[in-house]
Design a protein around this motif. Structure first.
Motif, mmCIF file in Angstrom:
data_model
loop_
_atom_site.group_PDB
_atom_site.id
_atom_site.type_symbol
_atom_site.label_atom_id
_atom_site.label_comp_id
_atom_site.label_asym_id
_atom_site.label_seq_id
_atom_site.Cartn_x
_atom_site.Cartn_y
_atom_site.Cartn_z
ATOM 1 N N GLU A 1 -34.148 -78.504 2.453
ATOM 2 C CA GLU A 1 -35.165 -78.248 3.472
ATOM 3 C C GLU A 1 -36.158 -77.247 2.907
ATOM 4 N N TYR A 2 -37.427 -77.599 2.899
ATOM 5 C CA TYR A 2 -38.480 -76.700 2.451
ATOM 6 C C TYR A 2 -39.400 -76.372 3.622
ATOM 7 N N GLU A 3 -39.826 -75.138 3.671
ATOM 8 C CA GLU A 3 -40.876 -74.747 4.604
ATOM 9 C C GLU A 3 -42.038 -74.224 3.771
ATOM 10 N N THR B 1 -42.471 -77.910 7.756
ATOM 11 C CA THR B 1 -41.109 -78.189 7.296
ATOM 12 C C THR B 1 -41.032 -79.565 6.655
ATOM 13 N N HIS C 1 -38.190 -82.267 4.728
ATOM 14 C CA HIS C 1 -36.840 -82.629 4.272
ATOM 15 C C HIS C 1 -37.008 -83.481 3.021
ATOM 16 N N ARG D 1 -43.541 -70.292 0.668
ATOM 17 C CA ARG D 1 -42.455 -71.258 0.830
ATOM 18 C C ARG D 1 -41.102 -70.566 0.933
#
Length: 263
Positions: A42-44, A49, A51, A66
């Motif tokens: 999961e990256y923000e 956001t 996936h 990030r």
């Protein structure tokens, strides 16, 4: 006009990330590419956001913020910098169709990177440039057309011969009208403009040696009319061929980044 880029790889890692792995929120000072080989994460990125999973590439531009976490993944991470004023634009997350083809580059870079000797560092930089070039110019959002690629290669190999849309269409085995429209859509310039670009680039190279007269350079690059050659040269280069011959420049100064024709 696309400017010439100067990417330098500053960090490389082929790693397995356990469920405890995470990246705290931070603002990036470098460009970052992550290829997801197995698993997911999961990256923000800048408040959005994402996936990501096997086969995805995460691109983080400089100054973006990030954070990330995973339940387990294997990935290749590459951080790089560009020269002053340069930038690269890619989607934050994308899935190149030729994802598996990058594994060879990563194996070779990893081999050289871990040794950290001068020759190996040079080779790892070269391999990174090849991988980045492939990503920028052969990824799904800029996929080349096989007919256009065949025409371009023929032009480069036969630039000093008589070339027409009709003859090039026959080589590519497509309709001449469709050929011209397809080429313009793909390359952003006409077939004639592309032919002149290649010819003028070669002529500039010949004139830069000081061994050829303007007439000889024109003849050797497929121009039968010296007046037309001079006009084309001045339009592309910004000076007459005789002036260029007296004060030669490097080819990259004529068409930075290999642009098809001047703005």
């Amino acid at each position: 006009m696309t400017e010439l880029l100067h990417p330098t790889l500053v960090y490389f890692a082929w790693k397995d990330c356990s469920p405890s792995w995470k990246l705290d929120n931070a603002k990036l000072t470098k460009y970052a590419l992550t290829f997801i080989l197995e698993g997911s994460a999961e990256y923000e990125v800048d408040g959005r956001t994402f996936h990501v999973k096997k086969g995805d590439v995460v691109f983080l531009s400089i100054n973006s913020s990030r954070k990330a976490s995973t339940e387990g993944m294997s990935c290749v991470a590459l951080d790089f910098v560009l020269g002053p004023g340069e930038e690269i634009r890619l989607p934050v997350v994308f899935s190149p169709e030729d994802f598996q083809e990058y594994l060879w580059y990563f194996h070779e870079i990893n081999y050289e990177w871990l040794q950290q000797d001068p020759a190996g560092n040079m080779r790892s930089q070269a391999l990174f440039l090849l991988a980045l070039h492939r990503l920028l110019y052969r990824s799904g959002h800029e996929q080349g057309n096989p007919h256009v690629e065949k025409i371009k290669r023929y032009i480069v190999e036969h630039f000093n011969e008589k070339l027409t849309v009709q003859s090039l269409a026959e080589i590519a085995r497509i309709n001449p009208v469709y050929c011209g429209a397809l080429f313009k859509k793909q390359e952003g310039c006409t077939v004639s403009e592309y032919i002149n670009r290649v010819r003028i680039n070669k002529a500039a190279s010949l004139l830069g040696t000081g061994e050829y007269t303007v007439s000889e350079a024109a003849y050797k690059t497929g121009f039968s009319d010296i007046y037309h050659f001079s006009n084309c040269f001045k339009r592309f280069v910004g000076m007459s061929p005789s002036a260029y011959r007296s004060t030669p420049f490097f080819p990259s100064q004529i068409f930075p980044g290999g642009s098809a024709y001047p703005d």
